[in-house]
Design a protein around this motif. Structure first.
Motif, PDB file in Angstrom:
ATOM      1  N   GLU A  96      -7.804  16.327   8.515  1.00  0.00           N
ATOM      2  CA  GLU A  96      -6.757  15.511   7.890  1.00  0.00           C
ATOM      3  C   GLU A  96      -5.381  15.829   8.470  1.00  0.00           C
ATOM      4  O   GLU A  96      -4.600  14.925   8.778  1.00  0.00           O
ATOM      5  CB  GLU A  96      -6.741  15.741   6.375  1.00  0.00           C
ATOM      6  CG  GLU A  96      -7.923  15.139   5.659  1.00  0.00           C
ATOM      7  CD  GLU A  96      -7.965  15.507   4.181  1.00  0.00           C
ATOM      8  OE1 GLU A  96      -7.045  16.221   3.699  1.00  0.00           O
ATOM      9  OE2 GLU A  96      -8.914  15.082   3.495  1.00  0.00           O
ATOM     10  N   GLN A  99      -5.127  14.344  12.022  1.00  0.00           N
ATOM     11  CA  GLN A  99      -4.942  12.892  12.007  1.00  0.00           C
ATOM     12  C   GLN A  99      -3.549  12.521  11.507  1.00  0.00           C
ATOM     13  O   GLN A  99      -2.900  11.630  12.063  1.00  0.00           O
ATOM     14  CB  GLN A  99      -6.020  12.234  11.137  1.00  0.00           C
ATOM     15  CG  GLN A  99      -7.396  12.299  11.758  1.00  0.00           C
ATOM     16  CD  GLN A  99      -8.492  11.823  10.828  1.00  0.00           C
ATOM     17  OE1 GLN A  99      -8.336  11.825   9.610  1.00  0.00           O
ATOM     18  NE2 GLN A  99      -9.628  11.443  11.411  1.00  0.00           N
ATOM     19  N   GLU A 103      -0.672  10.380  13.490  1.00  0.00           N
ATOM     20  CA  GLU A 103      -0.120   9.163  12.875  1.00  0.00           C
ATOM     21  C   GLU A 103       1.398   9.258  12.766  1.00  0.00           C
ATOM     22  O   GLU A 103       2.113   8.283  13.019  1.00  0.00           O
ATOM     23  CB  GLU A 103      -0.749   8.940  11.497  1.00  0.00           C
ATOM     24  CG  GLU A 103      -2.186   8.481  11.553  1.00  0.00           C
ATOM     25  CD  GLU A 103      -2.842   8.437  10.186  1.00  0.00           C
ATOM     26  OE1 GLU A 103      -2.152   8.701   9.161  1.00  0.00           O
ATOM     27  OE2 GLU A 103      -4.052   8.157  10.127  1.00  0.00           O
ATOM     28  N   ALA A 146     -10.114  14.323  15.716  1.00  0.00           N
ATOM     29  CA  ALA A 146      -8.852  13.875  15.121  1.00  0.00           C
ATOM     30  C   ALA A 146      -8.032  13.053  16.110  1.00  0.00           C
ATOM     31  O   ALA A 146      -7.186  12.259  15.702  1.00  0.00           O
ATOM     32  CB  ALA A 146      -8.039  15.072  14.631  1.00  0.00           C
ATOM     33  N   GLY A 147      -8.259  13.233  17.427  1.00  0.00           N
ATOM     34  CA  GLY A 147      -7.572  12.432  18.417  1.00  0.00           C
ATOM     35  C   GLY A 147      -6.777  13.192  19.454  1.00  0.00           C
ATOM     36  O   GLY A 147      -6.146  12.584  20.313  1.00  0.00           O
TER      37      GLY A 147
END
Length: 167
Positions: A96, A99, A103, A146-147
């Motif tokens: 979390e 991410q 973002e 998560a990226g």
């Protein structure tokens, strides 16, 4: 060379085999094979990278993760302690936070079209020497999921080694 003097008489057949010529031939063949084998072996030409310690440039947007592990011996499940900065997190919180970090970055720079290599955060992992691989592998997988694209390991150079020197 040896010569046999007959003890039993001149008419008795000689029952010993002269092995000297055989040994000479075997030594010659051995030398030929020792010379020929290195020529026959094929190797793949590789250009190996030069190893150098490079100091990391810490950007404020980079994520620093520390991992400590205990247990894992004799069938026990290992316990991993993962820290985001100084805050302990579990795997769900790690995903979390990762991410949310990306973002927030997208909002700050105005969308994915403005992402460059310079403004994209990296993950820097500090793993304790006694940490089982499954702990570090789980964190790597979670952060990639998560990226994050760049994940690196932070280590201490050995005593007496020079920074940016050749090993």
């Amino acid at each position: 060379m040896g010569m046999s003097v007959g003890d039993k008489g001149e008419d008795a057949p000689m029952s010993e085999i002269n092995t000297t010529p055989l040994v000479d031939i075997m030594l010659v063949l051995l030398i030929i094979f020792l010379i020929a084998v290195p020529v026959v072996l094929e190797t793949v030409e590789l250009e190996l990278p030069d190893v150098a310690f490079e100091p990391t440039t810490t950007k404020p947007e980079n994520v620093n993760i520390s991992i400590k592990g205990a247990g894992g011996g004799d069938g026990e499940s290992s316990v991993c302690e993962v820290y985001w900065g100084q805050t302990p997190v579990d795997s769900r919180q790690l995903l979390e936070r990762g991410q949310n970090k990306l973002e927030q970055l997208l909002e700050d720079i105005g969308g994915p079209q403005n992402i460059t290599e310079e403004n994209f955060p990296e993950v820097h992992i500090r793993g304790d020497v006694n940490t089982p691989y499954q702990c570090i592998g789980g964190v790597i997988y979670t952060m990639q999921f998560a990226g994050f694209q760049k994940i690196g390991f932070i280590s201490e150079p050995a005593a007496g080694s020079a920074t940016l020197g050749r090993i």
